[in-house]
Design an enzyme around this catalytic site. Structure first.
Site, PDB file in Angstrom:
ATOM      1  N   CYS A  75      74.922  53.015 102.301  1.00  0.00           N
ATOM      2  CA  CYS A  75      76.270  52.539 101.983  1.00  0.00           C
ATOM      3  C   CYS A  75      76.531  52.813 100.512  1.00  0.00           C
ATOM      4  O   CYS A  75      75.855  52.263  99.641  1.00  0.00           O
ATOM      5  CB  CYS A  75      76.412  51.050 102.287  1.00  0.00           C
ATOM      6  SG  CYS A  75      78.011  50.372 101.791  1.00  0.00           S
ATOM      7  N   CYS A 212      84.799  52.533 102.643  1.00  0.00           N
ATOM      8  CA  CYS A 212      83.470  53.022 103.012  1.00  0.00           C
ATOM      9  C   CYS A 212      83.119  54.152 102.057  1.00  0.00           C
ATOM     10  O   CYS A 212      83.802  55.188 102.035  1.00  0.00           O
ATOM     11  CB  CYS A 212      83.446  53.507 104.457  1.00  0.00           C
ATOM     12  SG  CYS A 212      81.882  54.258 104.962  1.00  0.00           S
TER      13      CYS A 212
END
EC number: 5.1.1.7
Length: 269
Positions: A75, A212
């Protein structure tokens, strides 16, 4: 027997996670805690749980658990937040930090002003470009997507009008297509200018999120290989913008953006 665990809630471009320093507060059931703590009404509320730990091959390690308890490979937004966390918590005095992840070691360059980390650039490594124009069907519609891996899978779909995309309904269908046995993240992208796009994301294991980081990187790479954007692009998401550059010489993708401390506290388990 209950114990108290100290946590910090942080976000990068609105992508919010609960961060725990497991070097001080060990956790042995992260999947369960991520599910419980991520719930907005009965927990802390987040997109998941991030564990910061020690590493034999880097300065620190990162383990990410989605809101459904599944473990994520990588991430980008969480990486930036960890850069801010470890510096401001006094765990490091370096402005260049290495981070062990399930998708390899990432390098973080911290921009520091008055002892605060104001911006972090993450070397996200080299992307893997899959099928460039993959036709898929979901909800009775045909979509053309580009398959990109940034250490985790992404299906990037360019559209003319973002507001016409029913992300909540089509996102879970695309995530679970048989073509992707491990499921995939899904990005819908509208090109605003050659160096600026709007992106919305359905994250594997979390659903709709504000942003994201790996998805922004995949979006920038897809824009280049599809001839739609320049190598340096501003990716505007619901939670805010990130600057993504796919360096032609090194082949690496660099992501730059901020990280924010929301609040911290103790929770009993």
């Amino acid at each position: 027997m209950t114990k108290s665990i100290r946590f910090t809630k942080m976000h990068g471009a609105g992508n919010d996670y609960i961060y725990v320093n497991t070097m001080a507060y060990p956790i042995d059931n992260p999947e369960e805690l991520s599910i419980a703590w991520s719930k907005p009404h009965t927990g802390i509320g987040s997109d998941g749980l991030v564990l910061i730990g020690s590493s034999d091959i880097a300065d620190f390690s990162m383990h990410i658990y989605n809101a459904d308890g599944s473990e994520a490979m990588m991430c980008g937004n969480a990486s930036r937040c960890i850069g801010k966390y470890v510096y401001e918590a006094g765990l490091t005095q370096k402005n260049k930090v290495t981070l062990e992840t399930l998708s390899g070691i990432k390098e973080l360059q911290l921009k520091i002003e008055r002892e605060e980390v104001t911006e972090v650039t993450v070397d996200m490594g080299m992307p893997a470009v899959g099928e460039m124009a993959l036709e898929v069907e979901a909800g009775g519609e045909i979509y053309t997507g580009t398959v990109i891996s940034m250490g985790n899978p992404h299906l990037v779909i360019f559209v003319d009008e973002m507001d016409q995309v029913g992300l909540a309904s089509v996102g879970p269908l695309l995530e679970c297509l048989p073509l992707f046995p491990d499921r995939t993240n899904v990005e819908f992208v509208q090109v605003l200018k050659p160096d600026e796009v709007r992106m919305r994301v359905w994250e594997r294991g979390s659903g709709i999120t504000q942003a994201c980081g790996t998805g922004a990187c995949a979006t920038a790479v897809a824009g280049v290989v599809r001839g739609k954007t320049k190598r340096k692009t501003k990716v505007i998401m619901d939670g805010g913008p990130l600057t993504i550059e796919w360096d032609e010489r090194s082949g690496k993708v660099f992501m730059t953006g901020g990280a924010v401390n929301v609040f911290e506290g103790f929770i009993k388990v």
